[in-house]
Design an enzyme around this catalytic site. Structure first.
Site, mmCIF file in Angstrom:
data_model
loop_
_atom_site.group_PDB
_atom_site.id
_atom_site.type_symbol
_atom_site.label_atom_id
_atom_site.label_comp_id
_atom_site.label_asym_id
_atom_site.label_seq_id
_atom_site.Cartn_x
_atom_site.Cartn_y
_atom_site.Cartn_z
ATOM 1 N N LEU A 83 -5.530 7.135 1.943
ATOM 2 C CA LEU A 83 -4.153 6.716 2.221
ATOM 3 C C LEU A 83 -3.954 6.107 3.618
ATOM 4 C CD1 LEU A 83 -1.474 6.724 0.704
ATOM 5 C CD2 LEU A 83 -1.423 9.189 0.942
ATOM 6 N N LYS B 52 3.464 5.873 -10.465
ATOM 7 C CA LYS B 52 2.072 5.508 -10.747
ATOM 8 C C LYS B 52 1.348 6.763 -11.211
ATOM 9 C CE LYS B 52 -1.845 2.908 -9.420
ATOM 10 N NZ LYS B 52 -2.205 1.935 -8.410
ATOM 11 N N GLY C 153 -9.273 -2.654 -14.131
ATOM 12 C CA GLY C 153 -10.355 -3.476 -14.665
ATOM 13 C C GLY C 153 -9.972 -4.861 -15.118
ATOM 14 N N LYS D 220 0.866 -1.186 0.000
ATOM 15 C CA LYS D 220 0.000 0.000 0.000
ATOM 16 C C LYS D 220 0.904 1.239 0.000
ATOM 17 C CE LYS D 220 -3.605 2.697 0.807
ATOM 18 N NZ LYS D 220 -4.475 3.054 -0.320
ATOM 19 N N CYS E 248 -2.754 9.940 -6.250
ATOM 20 C CA CYS E 248 -3.867 9.597 -5.351
ATOM 21 C C CYS E 248 -4.992 10.632 -5.515
ATOM 22 C CB CYS E 248 -3.412 9.566 -3.899
ATOM 23 S SG CYS E 248 -4.835 9.234 -2.820
ATOM 24 N N SER F 193 -6.883 4.886 -9.988
ATOM 25 C CA SER F 193 -8.340 4.950 -10.144
ATOM 26 C C SER F 193 -8.739 6.271 -10.808
ATOM 27 C CB SER F 193 -9.024 4.804 -8.787
ATOM 28 O OG SER F 193 -8.593 5.825 -7.932
ATOM 29 N N SER G 285 -12.589 6.129 -1.398
ATOM 30 C CA SER G 285 -11.933 7.328 -0.915
ATOM 31 C C SER G 285 -11.268 6.947 0.401
ATOM 32 C CB SER G 285 -12.930 8.477 -0.725
ATOM 33 O OG SER G 285 -12.210 9.632 -0.347
ATOM 34 N N GLY H 63 -11.958 -1.001 -11.338
ATOM 35 C CA GLY H 63 -12.690 -2.174 -11.821
ATOM 36 C C GLY H 63 -13.127 -2.039 -13.273
#
Ligand code: RRO
Length: 321
Positions: A74, A171, A260, A46, A129, A201, A71, A228
């Protein structure tokens, strides 16, 4: 053991191209050990901050068959916990720590310590994020992202005890208009980045429960990052666009697909678009760590049916009709 799914990120060899996305089920040492004991080809933590964080108020995650909204804010145990997880263990697979200091100063402190660990094979620096209240996603502000990366790589270069075999990547959030890809690449290529992970996301969406006339999650008036099935086309497009841009400029940056993936065919689509590896997030949350074995078997079955000898034969080969 099959070699069909073997891959490499930078110089790091991986048994398969499948591993977990930073987010679901990688916060506690129990969860990280479960990844060690699964068919995931690496363990990714994480995103970690300087100190332990509780995260946003609950409920802060909701999912159903099309995907998820989160949400989380973090929540994590602090980077030292993630460093200590690997100490005194002989993990059988590469271990990556995701880093997301809430400030540049915190990120620098974290990377300086993580880069010295012989037990950590890689760092994924999270620039995307969507859930920090009052803060935008860093990678949507290219000047800020540039300054941030400059400071990170500056300080890394100065470290005498650095584990130089560690691979470092970022990322990224999803980009939507095509002009972004060359612009983001101009920033990335200034630094020794070995991989990018596309995508985080999609922030910020809203899922609604009509029956109760409420939002699905509580923080930020119900807005959160969407993951997803909803986001696979966006993940594929980001992988494809960066892959093509890097090819055009002859840049050796691996692209990791994320978004996804629920089965082997989804993962193969990412490879076809140019991904070197594929992460699984929402589906890992829904199914648990058995997902890696199932997806691996589905990929192998499809490759065998087509007579394709390995994912490297497929990588990036998407044709335009
Ligand atoms: O913890 C989160 O709220 C979170 C993070 Br750090 C991230 O990078 N992406 C996401 O969807 N949630």
């Amino acid at each position: 053991m099959t070699q069909l799914l073997k891959t490499q990120i930078g110089n790091l060899q991986l048994r398969t191209c499948l591993y977990n996305a930073s987010g679901p089920k990688c916060t506690s040492s129990e969860e990280l050990l479960e990844l060690e004991n699964s068919k995931s080809s690496c363990i990714l933590s994480k995103s970690s901050t300087l100190e332990y964080r509780q995260g946003n108020p609950e409920p802060r995650y909701w999912d159903h068959e099309f995907g998820s909204i989160n949400s989380m804010g973090l929540p994590n145990k602090g980077y030292q916990y993630y460093l200590q997880f690997a100490e005194g263990k002989d993990l059988e697979k590469p271990y990556f720590i995701s880093v997301n200091g809430l400030t540049l100063a915190d990120t620098l402190k974290i990377v300086v310590e993580v880069c010295q660990s012989e037990k950590v094979q890689g760092m994924e620096i999270n620039l995307s994020c969507p859930n920090i209240i009052g803060k935008g996603q860093l990678a949507y502000d290219l000047d800020e992202m540039d300054k941030y990366l400059e400071a990170v790589f500056d300080i890394l270069e100065k470290q005498k005890n650095r584990n130089l075999s560690q691979i470092i990547g970022v990322k990224l959030p999803p980009y939507f208009d095509l002009h972004w890809y060359p612009q983001v690449t101009e920033v990335l290529k200034k630094y020794p980045i070995q991989f990018i992970t596309c995508v985080n996301s999609v922030g910020n969406g809203l899922l609604v429960d009509l029956e109760s006339q409420t939002t699905r999650i509580r923080p930020k008036d119900g807005m959160g990052g969407i993951g997803g099935k909803y986001i696979k086309p966006i993940g594929l497009s980001n992988v494809r666009n960066f892959y093509l841009e890097f090819q055009k400029q002859n840049l050796k940056i691996d692209v990791i697909g994320c978004g996804g993936v629920t089965n082997g065919l989804d993962a193969l689509e990412y490879i076809l678009c140019g991904a070197s590896a594929v992460q699984i997030g929402t589906q890992l949350y829904q199914e648990g760590s058995e997902v890696f074995e199932r997806v691996e078997n589905e990929m192998i079955q499809w490759l065998n049916e087509k007579g394709i000898k390995g994912i490297m034969e497929l990588k990036g080969k998407l044709k335009t009709i």
